[in-house]
Motif scaffolding. Structure first.
Motif, short mmCIF file in Angstrom:
data_model
loop_
_atom_site.label_atom_id
_atom_site.label_comp_id
_atom_site.label_asym_id
_atom_site.label_seq_id
_atom_site.Cartn_x
_atom_site.Cartn_y
_atom_site.Cartn_z
N GLY A 20 -32.32 44.93 -71.65
CA GLY A 20 -31.01 45.36 -72.14
C GLY A 20 -29.96 45.27 -71.04
O GLY A 20 -30.06 44.46 -70.11
N TRP A 21 -28.97 46.17 -71.13
CA TRP A 21 -27.82 46.10 -70.22
C TRP A 21 -28.22 46.26 -68.75
O TRP A 21 -27.77 45.48 -67.89
N GLY A 22 -29.06 47.27 -68.47
CA GLY A 22 -29.43 47.53 -67.08
C GLY A 22 -30.26 46.40 -66.52
O GLY A 22 -29.96 45.85 -65.45
N LYS A 43 -38.35 42.62 -76.69
CA LYS A 43 -37.37 41.63 -77.16
C LYS A 43 -37.24 40.59 -76.06
O LYS A 43 -37.06 40.96 -74.90
N LEU A 52 -22.36 45.01 -82.12
CA LEU A 52 -23.36 45.14 -83.19
C LEU A 52 -22.72 45.54 -84.54
O LEU A 52 -23.08 44.96 -85.58
N ALA A 87 -44.27 47.91 -73.16
CA ALA A 87 -44.98 48.68 -72.13
C ALA A 87 -45.38 49.99 -72.79
O ALA A 87 -44.58 50.61 -73.49
N MET A 142 -28.12 52.05 -86.28
CA MET A 142 -27.21 51.01 -85.75
C MET A 142 -27.41 50.88 -84.24
O MET A 142 -26.50 51.09 -83.46
N LYS A 143 -28.65 50.51 -83.87
CA LYS A 143 -28.95 50.42 -82.43
C LYS A 143 -29.54 49.07 -82.05
O LYS A 143 -29.31 48.57 -80.97
N ARG A 287 -37.49 57.57 -75.20
CA ARG A 287 -38.62 56.91 -75.86
C ARG A 287 -39.92 57.63 -75.49
O ARG A 287 -39.99 58.30 -74.46
N ILE A 289 -42.65 56.42 -74.21
CA ILE A 289 -43.15 56.03 -72.88
C ILE A 289 -42.43 56.81 -71.77
O ILE A 289 -43.02 57.17 -70.76
N TYR A 442 -14.03 42.37 -74.49
CA TYR A 442 -15.42 42.17 -74.90
C TYR A 442 -15.83 40.71 -74.72
O TYR A 442 -16.97 40.42 -74.32
#
Ligand code: FAD
Ligand code: NAD
Length: 472
Positions: A20-22, A43, A52, A87, A142-143, A287, A289, A442
Motif C-alpha cells: 500500500g501507501w507506506g 495484492k 476509490l 502474512a 469502501m476500502k 488486522r 496479524i 491527485y
C-alpha cells in the motif's frame, strides 16, 4: 523453481509486508544495492485509495488507480522478490515471517516461513465495525478495490430491481434509499460521488426512478469531517443540503438488517429505516496479524495500533519498523503520513548501509594497519582509518518528521474542500476552483505517468460519454 531466498547471503534481508501507501513509497525510494528485499502482500499491486469512491460510481475504471508492484521494483539495482501472499504470523524473537498463498489457485507449495534482518511492517488496517450486528453480512465497504466494484453492482441492482414491473411504491422507495454510515472523509466523498452519478447520468437513463433515489449520511458524532475547519464543515453540509443528501448527525447505526438499518436517533429513540443499500465507512481497526504481533511484545498495549519510537521502530522489538495505518502515533491514519514514513525508511536504510560498510572498512583497516609491510603503507592505512571513523560518526539517523501538506476532500457537484497550511496559518477553501486543485493534486500524486494518463483519460471520457450504468 519459484523465488530463491535470500539472493545474496552476505547482505541483510529486508522483508516488506504490504504493497500500500507506506510500502510502495519505501520501495520507490530504497537503494537495493546493499540489501535483499522481499515484498509480501496479498495484492500484487498498489491501490490509489483517494480515488476509490470515483471507481465506485464509474467515473474511473478500476485499473486506472492500480499500479502493479513489479512496475515499482523492476527498476531497482538488484532484483526484488515480490510474493503474492498473506502474512499470517511474525515471530519477533526468531525474526521470521510465516506466509501463505490464500488466493484461488494454489500450488503444492503454498505456505512457508522466512527470516528477516529488518521487517517493514506496513499491512494497513481493516474496517472497524465495532461488532455491530449485520454490518459484515449486509453492508458494503469502501476500502479495497473489490468493495468499490461490489458497491457499483449492488447499487445498480437496487436501481434495476426498483424498475421491475409491479414493484410497490414502498418497495421502490426502500430500494432507492442509500444509507452511507460514517461522516469521515470516506463517507463524505462517496456520498458526493454518488450524488454526481445520480444527477449527471441516472437522471438521463432512469428518468422515472432518479427523482426517488435518496442518500442519507449517518454520523454518530455532532459533526461530520472533524479534521476540517468549521467553515469547511458548514460549506460541506450546505452543499449536501443543496444536493438533497440528508445528513443525520448524532445518529448512530445500531444494526444493519437485509432491508433496513436500525438508527439510534439524537433523542436516543430507535428507528428502523428501510433501505436498499448500506455503505459502511466507520473507520479503521488493526488486522488480526497486528493484534497477534502486539500480543507477543511486552508493552505493546495501545489498542489503536503498534507503538513506534521516533525512528518508527516497533517498541520492544529488534529490527521491526512499522509504518502507516497499522501504527498508533500522533498523526492521522492517512496516505500522506504513510507515504512520508515509507520515504523516510528508504533514507534510514541508505544510512544503515553506509554505516555498515564504513564499520566493515574500519575493522578491516584496524587489523591491517599494525601488520602493514612498511611505514608508508602503515601511515596511509592510519590516515584512511581516521577518515573512515570520522565519516562513520557523521552518519546520523534522524528521527521521522512529518510535514503536513493539507487536507483535501471531494464533496460532489464539482466542489472540493481544502485545509492547507500556508505561511504558518491555514487557508480554508471550498468550491469549483478547489475542485480543479483537488484533481490536479491527485493527478500529480499518482505514482506513475501511466496512471496519470489513465485517470486523466477516464475523466475526459466520463465528461464526453457519461458514466457506465451497466451492471457486471
Ligand atoms: P494500505 O495502503 O492500506 O496498505 C496495506 C497493504 O498491506 C495492502 O497492500 C494490503 O494488501 C497489505 N496487506 C494486508 N494484509 C496483509 C497481510 N496479512 N500480509 C501482507 N500484506 C498485507 N488518505 C489521504 O491522505 N488522502 C486521501 O485522500 C485519502 N483517501 C482515502 C480514500 C479512501 C476510500 C480510503 C479507504 C482511504 C483514504 N485515505 C486517504 C487513507 C489512506 O488510504 C490510508 O491512510 C493509507 O492507505 C495507509 O497506508 P498503509 O500503507 O498503512 O496501508
Ligand atoms: P473516520 O474514522 O475518519 O470516520 C468514521 C466515522 O464513522 C466517524 O466519524 C465515526 O463517528 C462514524 N461512525 C462509526 N460508527 C458509527 C455508527 N455506528 N453510526 C454512525 N456513525 C458511526 O473513517 P474514514 O472516513 O474511513 O477515514 C479513515 C482515515 O482515512 C482517516 O484518517 C481519514 O482522514 C483518511 N481519509 C482521508 C481522506 C481525504 O483526505 N480526502 C479520504 C478518506 C479517508
Amino acid at each position: 523453481p519459484g523465488t530463491q531466498l535470500p539472493f545474496d547471503s552476505t547482505k541483510k534481508t529486508i522483508v516488506v509486508l504490504g504493497s500500500g501507501w507506506g510500502a510502495t513509497s519505501l520501495l520507490k525510494g530504497i537503494d537495493t544495492t546493499e540489501y535483499n528485499v522481499v515484498v509480501i502482500s496479498p495484492k500484487n499491486y498498489f491501490l490509489f485509495t483517494p480515488l476509490l469512491p470515483s471507481v465506485a460510481v464509474g467515473t474511473l475504471s478500476p485499473r486506472s488507480i492500480l499500479q502493479p508492484t513489479r512496475y515499482v521494483t523492476r527498476h531497482k539495482t538488484r532484483e526484488v522478490a515480490v510474493i503474492e501472499a498473506d502474512a499470517h504470523a511474525v515471530d519477533p524473537v526468531k525474526k521470521t515471517v510465516t506466509f501463505s498463498d490464500d488466493s484461488e489457485i494454489r500450488g503444492l507449495s503454498s505456505s512457508t516461513t522466512i527470516s528477516y534482518d529488518y521487517l517493514v511492517y506496513a499491512v494497513g488496517a481493516e474496517v472497524q465495525t465495532f461488532g455491530i450486528p449485520g454490518v459484515q453480512e449486509h453492508a458494503c465497504f469502501m476500502k479495497e478495490l473489490e468493495h468499490a466494484e461490489k458497491f457499483q453492482r449492488r447499487f445498480m441492482d437496487c436501481v434495476e430491481t426498483a424498475g421491475f414491473p409491479g414493484q410497490s411504491p414502498e418497495e421502490v422507495e426502500r430500494l432507492l434509499h442509500m444509507v452511507v454510515v460514517g461522516g469521515g472523509p470516506t463517507g463524505i466523498e462517496l456520498s458526493g460521488e454518488l450524488h454526481d452519478w445520480l444527477k449527471d447520468d441516472l437522471a438521463h437513463w432512469y428518468p422515472e426512478l432518479s427523482d426517488r433515489i435518496r442518500i442519507s449520511l449517518v454520523e454518530a458524532l455532532p459533526s461530520v469531517l472533524p479534521m476540517f475547519s468549521k467553515q469547511l464543515i458548514d460549506y460541506t453540509v450546505s452543499t449536501f443540503k443543496e444536493s438533497k443528501i440528508d445528513v443525520l448527525t448524532q445518529t448512530m447505526v445500531k444494526e444493519v438488517k437485509p432491508n433496513s438499518v436500525i438508527l439510534q436517533m439524537p433523542d436516543k429513540s430507535l428507528k428502523e429505516v428501510p433501505c436498499g443499500l448500506v455503505v459502511w465507512a466507520g473507520g479503521n481497526k488493526g488486522r488480526k496479524i497486528t493484534v497477534d504481533l502486539k500480543a507477543k511484545v511486552p508493552g505493546q498495549t495501545n489498542p489503536r495500533g503498534i507503538t513506534v519510537d521516533d525512528h518508527l521502530r516497533m517498541v520492544g522489538t529488534d529490527g521491526i519498523f512499522a509504518i502507516g495505518d497499522c501504527t498508533s502515533t500522533s498523526y492521522a491514519p492517512t496516505a500522506q503520513v504513510a507515504s512520508q514514513q515509507g520515504a523516510y525508511l528508504a533514507r534510514v536504510f541508505a544510512q544503515i548501509a553506509k554505516k555498515t560498510s564504513l564499520e566493515a572498512r574500519i575493522s578491516e583497516l584496524e587489523t591491517k594497519t599494525p601488520a602493514a609491510a612498511n611505514e608508508e603503507e602503515r601511515k596511509a592505512n592510519a590516515k584512511e582509518l581516521d577518515a573512515a571513523k570520522k565519516s562513520a560518526e557523521l552518519v546520523a539517523i534522524r528521527p521521522f518528521h512529518y510535514s503536513h501538506q493539507g487536507s483535501l476532500a471531494y464533496i460532489g457537484s464539482e466542489k472540493a474542500i481544502a485545509d492547507l497550511p500556508f505561511m504558518n496559518g491555514n487557508i480554508a477553501s471550498g468550491g469549483v476552483a478547489t475542485f480543479l486543485f483537488w484533481r490536479s493534486a491527485y493527478l500529480s500524486n499518482l505514482f506513475s505517468l501511466r496512471n496519470r494518463t489513465l485517470v486523466a483519460n477516464d475523466w475526459w471520457l466520463t465528461q464526453l460519454f457519461g458514466r457506465d450504468v451497466s451492471r457486471n
